[in-house]
Design an enzyme around this catalytic site. Sequence first.
Site, PDB file in Angstrom:
ATOM      1  N   HIS A   1      46.855 112.589  -2.165  1.00  0.00           N
ATOM      2  CA  HIS A   1      46.851 111.376  -1.345  1.00  0.00           C
ATOM      3  C   HIS A   1      45.968 110.287  -1.932  1.00  0.00           C
ATOM      4  CE1 HIS A   1      45.761 108.688   1.990  1.00  0.00           C
ATOM      5  NE2 HIS A   1      46.935 108.989   2.503  1.00  0.00           N
TER       6      HIS A   1
ATOM      7  N   GLU B   1      56.273 116.293   5.198  1.00  0.00           N
ATOM      8  CA  GLU B   1      55.989 115.056   4.453  1.00  0.00           C
ATOM      9  C   GLU B   1      54.831 115.399   3.532  1.00  0.00           C
ATOM     10  OE1 GLU B   1      53.579 111.307   3.757  1.00  0.00           O
ATOM     11  OE2 GLU B   1      52.980 113.243   4.561  1.00  0.00           O
TER      12      GLU B   1
ATOM     13  N   GLU C   1      56.701 111.305  -0.176  1.00  0.00           N
ATOM     14  CA  GLU C   1      56.106 109.957  -0.220  1.00  0.00           C
ATOM     15  C   GLU C   1      55.588 109.689  -1.621  1.00  0.00           C
ATOM     16  OE1 GLU C   1      52.888 108.803   2.512  1.00  0.00           O
ATOM     17  OE2 GLU C   1      52.589 107.059   1.204  1.00  0.00           O
TER      18      GLU C   1
ATOM     19  N   HIS D   1      52.986 116.583   8.805  1.00  0.00           N
ATOM     20  CA  HIS D   1      52.351 115.590   7.933  1.00  0.00           C
ATOM     21  C   HIS D   1      51.489 116.279   6.871  1.00  0.00           C
ATOM     22  CE1 HIS D   1      49.357 112.035   7.509  1.00  0.00           C
ATOM     23  NE2 HIS D   1      50.464 111.714   6.880  1.00  0.00           N
TER      24      HIS D   1
ATOM     25  N   ASP E   1      52.517 113.696  -0.229  1.00  0.00           N
ATOM     26  CA  ASP E   1      52.284 112.551  -1.109  1.00  0.00           C
ATOM     27  C   ASP E   1      52.314 112.987  -2.571  1.00  0.00           C
ATOM     28  OD1 ASP E   1      51.459 110.806   1.182  1.00  0.00           O
ATOM     29  OD2 ASP E   1      49.864 112.300   1.310  1.00  0.00           O
TER      30      ASP E   1
END
Length: 250
Positions: A52, A37, A112, A10, A39
Amino acid sequence: MWPYPKIVAHRGGGSLAPENTLAAMACGFSHGYRAVEFDVMLSKDEIPVLMHDSEFGRTIQASGEVATTSAEELLKMDAGSWFNSAFSDVRVPGYEEVFRFCQKHQIWMNVEIKPTPGFEGVTGKVVAALTQELMRECGAQAIPPLFSSFSYEALRSAQQQAPEIARGFLMDSFEPTWQQSLITLEAVALHTNHENLTPDWAKQIKQAGYGLFCYTVNSVERARQVLSWGVDGFCTDRIDLIPANFTSKI
Ligand code: G3P
Ligand code: MG
């Protein structure tokens, strides 16, 4: 239904490195992870960067917002000191730089798309267009990423720009219209908060033929449990605790 890695770091390096930075990607890699993953958000001049929060203050020790700051300024900002002074030379990375790093090291990406409110459509379009360009440049051996977003509008826009890049729709908790959203988005997977997943909903998602991905699973016990419900993959902050080759039998 889920031709992707099961266990994903993450924000790049989970809890071991400053999130959404190259140092985080390198940290995940050094822990054996080959799937991340992260952002992605747009700068004022519409350059995708890893971030993020749309406002500074938590990971960036400044006041201001990503959407009103140019990429040139953002890429100079310290994104590591908040985490630990050993990371004080770590800067906000551009999506392009991280994409190239991941391709070079054969790391699969769950990108993401995290738009600043009000910039949903443009963020999906720009991230998708840059991904197309980078995929072309990286050639036949490039690993295609999976896009995900909580924003239906951003994913719809990514779909229109780059229908060939797979999409997962993120929702924090059960939405009665989940299947209709996946159909319209031509999404391959549903991504959700493991805390709000139930065995029954998991069964419905799997029976409908979709991949099922959870965030953010941070204990071995919970990982075993959600996998037993049919979850295909999850991201974790505890890359120190959950090995990249984790299966429910470990
Ligand atoms: O993509 C899964 C997860 O990262 C969603 O939540 O807030 O950590 O981006 P967040
Ligand atoms: Mg995320």
